[in-house]
Design an enzyme around this catalytic site. Sequence first.
Site, PDB file in Angstrom:
ATOM      1  N   GLY A 195       0.777  -0.924  -0.143  1.00  0.00           N
ATOM      2  CA  GLY A 195       0.309   0.115   0.169  1.00  0.00           C
ATOM      3  C   GLY A 195       0.634   0.961  -0.243  1.00  0.00           C
ATOM      4  N   GLU A 196       2.253   1.279   0.559  1.00  0.00           N
ATOM      5  CA  GLU A 196       2.312   2.677   0.451  1.00  0.00           C
ATOM      6  C   GLU A 196       3.591   3.008  -0.518  1.00  0.00           C
ATOM      7  OE1 GLU A 196       7.310   1.800   2.071  1.00  0.00           O
ATOM      8  OE2 GLU A 196       6.304  -0.279   2.222  1.00  0.00           O
ATOM      9  N   THR A 197       3.067   2.007  -2.090  1.00  0.00           N
ATOM     10  CA  THR A 197       3.544   3.041  -3.276  1.00  0.00           C
ATOM     11  C   THR A 197       2.513   2.456  -3.615  1.00  0.00           C
ATOM     12  OG1 THR A 197       4.068   0.362  -3.841  1.00  0.00           O
ATOM     13  CG2 THR A 197       5.781   1.812  -3.722  1.00  0.00           C
ATOM     14  N   ARG A 198       0.861   2.104  -3.245  1.00  0.00           N
ATOM     15  CA  ARG A 198      -0.107   2.600  -4.136  1.00  0.00           C
ATOM     16  C   ARG A 198      -0.889   3.774  -4.591  1.00  0.00           C
ATOM     17  NH1 ARG A 198      -4.881   0.541  -5.983  1.00  0.00           N
ATOM     18  NH2 ARG A 198      -4.250  -1.976  -4.637  1.00  0.00           N
ATOM     19  N   GLY A 217      -7.762 -10.402   7.236  1.00  0.00           N
ATOM     20  CA  GLY A 217      -6.771 -11.631   6.684  1.00  0.00           C
ATOM     21  C   GLY A 217      -5.269 -11.540   6.316  1.00  0.00           C
ATOM     22  N   GLU A 271       1.841 -14.042  -2.267  1.00  0.00           N
ATOM     23  CA  GLU A 271       2.045 -13.979  -3.942  1.00  0.00           C
ATOM     24  C   GLU A 271       3.819 -14.400  -4.277  1.00  0.00           C
ATOM     25  OE1 GLU A 271      -1.320 -10.511  -3.789  1.00  0.00           O
ATOM     26  OE2 GLU A 271       0.921 -10.023  -3.875  1.00  0.00           O
TER      27      GLU A 271
END
Length: 159
Positions: A22-25, A53, A87
């Site tokens: 999220g920090e680079t979203r 989750g 992932e």
Amino acid sequence: MASSSSSSRSYSEFSVFLSFTGETRTSFSDHLYTSLQEAGVLTFRDKEGIREGNDISDESKQAIEGSEISIVVFSKNYAQSICCLDELVKMVECKQKLGQKILPIFYHVTPSEVRKHTGEFGIALDQYIEQFGEETVNVWKAALTTVADLNGWHIMEDG
């Protein structure tokens, strides 16, 4: 983390699976996604980057399996996301079994930090040993090392 702009699309139609935290979203990853889309590259990324989750979603697993290439944006907090680590393991598995390509981008981290599990990567992984066990953490470490050893891009400046 990753998902589609069209929920009716088959996962095998994606060319690229984009994994990032999220920090680079709203910065680098968003610009990369937009550029890929504008170039006509069908790219899978998560809808909003927030998932309940710790498990990788079936949607992400299918998208990884069906993509030709995975792009991993390693940033300072990447290893703090269990979903991202899972992932990554799936990407490495698909690389080994299916010959898929993985392109790492080192965004404000060095390949050495990722490869050797130092800095924020080491801190996060060490904290996971008690929660998930050494075997699971070693699988994540092996995936990080494998991908950090690949040719990729190293970006230390914005813009």
